[in-house]
Design an enzyme around this catalytic site. Structure first.
Site, PDB file in Angstrom:
ATOM      1  N   LYS A 127      -0.278  -6.153   0.032  1.00 44.62           N
ATOM      2  CA  LYS A 127      -0.348  -5.524  -1.286  1.00 44.62           C
ATOM      3  C   LYS A 127      -1.150  -4.228  -1.140  1.00 44.62           C
ATOM      4  O   LYS A 127      -2.291  -4.244  -0.689  1.00 44.62           O
ATOM      5  CB  LYS A 127      -1.016  -6.463  -2.293  1.00 44.62           C
ATOM      6  N   GLY A 166       4.149  -3.772  -8.671  1.00 33.63           N
ATOM      7  CA  GLY A 166       3.595  -4.207  -9.939  1.00 33.63           C
ATOM      8  C   GLY A 166       2.507  -3.276 -10.397  1.00 33.63           C
ATOM      9  O   GLY A 166       2.399  -2.142  -9.936  1.00 33.63           O
ATOM     10  N   VAL A 204       4.234  -3.847  -2.806  1.00 32.37           N
ATOM     11  CA  VAL A 204       4.011  -4.968  -1.898  1.00 32.37           C
ATOM     12  C   VAL A 204       5.036  -4.884  -0.774  1.00 32.37           C
ATOM     13  O   VAL A 204       6.224  -4.662  -1.022  1.00 32.37           O
ATOM     14  CB  VAL A 204       4.138  -6.327  -2.630  1.00 32.37           C
ATOM     15  N   PHE A 238      -0.575  -3.392  -9.790  1.00 30.33           N
ATOM     16  CA  PHE A 238      -1.554  -3.115  -8.736  1.00 30.33           C
ATOM     17  C   PHE A 238      -1.036  -2.058  -7.778  1.00 30.33           C
ATOM     18  O   PHE A 238      -1.767  -1.183  -7.331  1.00 30.33           O
ATOM     19  CB  PHE A 238      -1.837  -4.423  -7.983  1.00 30.33           C
ATOM     20  N   ASP A 245      -4.152 -14.558 -16.077  1.00 25.55           N
ATOM     21  CA  ASP A 245      -2.816 -13.955 -16.009  1.00 25.55           C
ATOM     22  C   ASP A 245      -1.824 -14.915 -15.370  1.00 25.55           C
ATOM     23  O   ASP A 245      -1.022 -14.533 -14.503  1.00 25.55           O
ATOM     24  CB  ASP A 245      -2.860 -12.638 -15.231  1.00 25.55           C
ATOM     25  N   GLY A 301       8.494  -5.238  -3.605  1.00 22.94           N
ATOM     26  CA  GLY A 301       8.462  -4.988  -5.035  1.00 22.94           C
ATOM     27  C   GLY A 301       7.253  -4.154  -5.380  1.00 22.94           C
ATOM     28  O   GLY A 301       6.520  -3.682  -4.509  1.00 22.94           O
TER      29      GLY A 301
END
Length: 697
Positions: free
Chosen positions: A391, A372, A377, A374, A488, A370
């Site tokens: 990551k 995000g 991953v 950042f 978060d 996936g």
């Protein structure tokens, strides 16, 4: 630069730990050393001042006073309040006789003179006694925080039965110490097998009210899975209470029976005899004989230390072969220590870039889990077969490097069963990579909000997830060496292992606090709308209560199976908090339970969790419970919950995630789906956040 498993020199650097750990158990036989020393550094007094005179008088009188009055005394020396008075408390363990009590407290008073000299506040906790003083009154003020914990290196036989018997024993000891013992002390045993008994002890300082003592002990018992799960022994120590359990009698059995005989009643222990009815005794022990106790401790400690030495040698060998993480040392304490704030402190966690490229097939699309805020991953497999999640920092994000450093430094220092485990990182060439354990069940939102997969989450699993997240947050807020605000917390940042155990992930936005501070302020508001507390979303003010708000939203999502977001596919709809509060205030709670599968559903337990969730999302941060209180609420049905006020509603977006780069994205998580840039507009603006207040009928 090297991977965590490469280089024999790194392995031999662990040898000092081996000898420290093996000597640690032997050191417990020395009754002259305190288990815990507390000396706040911001409370200096002037030598030769009136306070020192009052303190000297206090420390000279307390030991004898306590020994003469069943092992407890508190006193104040000096003039009227505000005139440099000294407040002190001395207490001995309930099974310790007067002479041993006096000897322990006298030694503590002498030791205190050389421990943190010039401090107005000090506390020493020994195996048999404790001594505390301050320039302000602390009498009757309960402190339920865990200050130190320790565990036996040996694993328990029949762990499931051991845990069950231990829970029953400690539950009874807690109730007896708090409500049925004048000395607020209870000790007893229960049988696991015909040859193995568990011996337990619970004690509070006697200045506490019974309810405060009970809360403190319940919190300590609730901490056992975090420190001593599956171990033959352990202890949890705080300022106001302590507990301990072992498979041998570590207390004076006869003296404990006599001390508890003064109690109005002795509660029975399931599966064992009455708490004060032990048939075991220590030959030759007269209630305070240090020689016999030290001999017993040595007989237990030395073989255990030798066994530990062998186990650690085996562990070092396995570490070299299999890249397994280091074992924890036997004692951990909560102290405000200076910590290194650089990547160099995590050199032992560094992986080679070539290793990670091989593990992920050069970061192939097929291995992509996936993406995000950042970056992407990837799933990877190391040469030894270990699965990992990598990551990868986005090359266009300037904030990401700061977040990565934050996450590495944080997670390298944190160890908890409900936190995702950081295996290492890589900072070679232009790559910035974080390496985590791979969790087969992905993130909570992938199951909870999937119409098909949510049927996999029966109420038992949902309650397990709710409890696990609460323990992880409690560790971050109160029980780790650092005070950490996650900022978060959301369903996509809760990862699930193969057994559906929850693990909190994504610490890129986390903030550290000193032990003495509790509230922070930032002009860079970053997090996820729908989970952000109103004071943080509108004013940038964050604290542990900000995480509590996010946790409350999570509870309501888990119980109801509904996402906390608007849905415009079929017109406007209510956000989750509005929906839950409307049903709750009307008394029509049945719809709130329909998102959980019928099988195994427990309505009363579910409604109690909704009640706790509503308490966590109240608008006023001071009205929200601490995570310590939440853990107690979840584990004790006897505690009456206060009525919740109308929750705060901050619903300007659709689960929008705001990053410090200024680019809103959605769906950020470690193993999550690809993030999609959110449309900008008035409804997405943080300045358009609104409150809605509903009055219950």
């Amino acid at each position: 630069m090297q991977s965590p498993s490469s280089g024999s020199g790194a392995m031999w650097n662990l040898l000092p730990l081996l000898f420290i750990s093996s000597s640690l158990l032997v050191a417990t036989a020395n009754a002259d050393d305190p288990w815990y020393t507390d000396c706040p550094s911001n409370t200096n007094y002037t030598r030769g001042s009136a306070f020192q005179a009052n303190l000297d008088a206090l420390l000279s009188s307390l030991p004898a006073a306590a020994a003469a009055s069943s092992g407890f005394a508190d006193n104040v020396t000096g003039g009227a309040p505000g005139q440099q008075q000294a407040y002190g408390l001395a207490q001995c363990r309930g099974d310790v006789n007067a002479s041993a009590c006096l000897a322990c407290l006298d030694g503590s008073a002498r030791h205190m003179a050389g421990t943190c000299p010039g401090q107005k506040e000090r506390m020493l906790i020994y195996d048999e006694c404790l001594l505390r003083h301050s320039n302000e009154s602390f009498f009757g003020v309960a402190d339920s925080s865990v200050r130190l914990w320790a565990w036996n290196a040996q694993n328990a036989t029949r762990p499931e039965e051991f845990t069950s018997r231990l829970g029953a024993l400690m539950g009874n000891l807690t109730a007896t110490a708090a409500f049925a013992s004048p000395r607020m002390f209870a000790a007893g045993e229960t049988a696991v097998t015909p040859f193995v008994n568990i011996f337990g002890m619970a004690q509070c300082t006697r200045d506490l009210a019974a309810d405060d003592c009970n809360r403190c002990l319940v919190n300590a018992v609730a901490f056992i899975p975090n420190c001593c799960d599956g171990k033959q022994g352990g202890r949890v120590i705080g300022r106001s209470c302590s507990i301990r359990f072992e498979v041998y009698p570590f207390y004076n059995v006869q003296a404990a029976q006599e001390a508890m005989a003064m109690s109005p009643a002795a509660a029975p222990v399931p599966g064992g005899g009455p708490i004060n009815g032990s048939n075991h005794s220590v030959p030759g022990n007269t209630g305070g004989n240090h020689t016999v106790r030290n001999r017993t401790a040595l007989l237990v400690s030395i073989p255990a230390a030798v066994t530990l030495l062998v186990l650690l040698l085996v562990a070092l060998y396995l570490c070299k072969r299999n890249r397994k993480p280091r074992r924890d040392v036997q004692v951990a304490s909560v102290r405000n220590e200076e910590e290194a704030d650089g990547m160099a402190s995590s050199e032992s966690l560094l992986y080679n870039l070539s290793t990670l490229r091989a593990a992920t097939d050069n970061f192939s699309v097929e291995n992509k889990l996936g993406e995000g805020g950042f970056g992407p991953v990837y799933k990877g497999t190391l040469q030894d077969g270990q699965e990992i999640a990598v990551k990868r920092l986005s090359a266009t994000s300037q904030q990401g490097q700061v977040e990565m450093k934050n996450e590495v430094v944080l997670l390298a220092k944190l160890q908890h069963r409900n936190l995702v485990r950081l295996l290492g990182c890589c900072i070679e060439e232009h790559e910035r990579l974080l390496v985590y354990e791979f969790l087969t069940n992905n993130s909570l939102d992938k199951i909870l909000f999937d119409p098909v997969r949510q049927e996999e989450l029966g109420w038992g699993l949902r309650h397990k997830i709710i409890e696990g997240i609460s323990r992880g947050l409690l560790y971050l807020h109160e029980d780790s060496r650092l005070t950490i605000i996650h900022r978060d917390l959301k369903a996509s940042n809760i990862l699930l292992d193969a057994n559906m155990n929850p693990k909190i992930s994504d610490f890129g936005l986390a903030k550290l606090f000193s032990i003495d501070s509790s509230v922070g302020n930032t002009s860079r508001i970053a997090g996820t709308y729908g989970y952000m507390s109103p004071e943080y979303a509108l004013h940038g003010i964050f604290s542990a209560k900000s995480d509590v708000f996010s946790y409350g939203v999570l509870i309501l999502e888990i119980v109801t199976g509904r996402r906390n977001a608007y849905t415009h596919a079929s017109g406007p709809s209510e956000d989750l908090l509005t929906y839950v509060w409307k049903q709750w205030s009307r008394g029509s709670v049945q719809p709130l339970l329909e998102g959980c599968p019928d099988e195994g559903r427990r309505p009363q337990e579910m409604l109690r969790c909704i009640h706790i969730g509503l308490l966590c999302v109240q608008e006023d941060p001071h009205l929200r419970p601490s995570m310590a209180s939440v853990v107690v609420m979840l584990n004790s049905r006897s505690i009456t919950l206060p009525a919740p006020a109308a929750p705060a509603f901050v619903v300007p977006g659709h689960g929008l995630t705001v990053t410090a780069d200024g680019v809103p994205v959605t769906g950020t998580d470690l193993n999550g789906a690809r993030a999609v840039p959110a449309a900008r507009g008035p409804s997405m603006s943080i300045n358009e956040a609104s409150y809605t207040h509903l009055e219950p009928r």
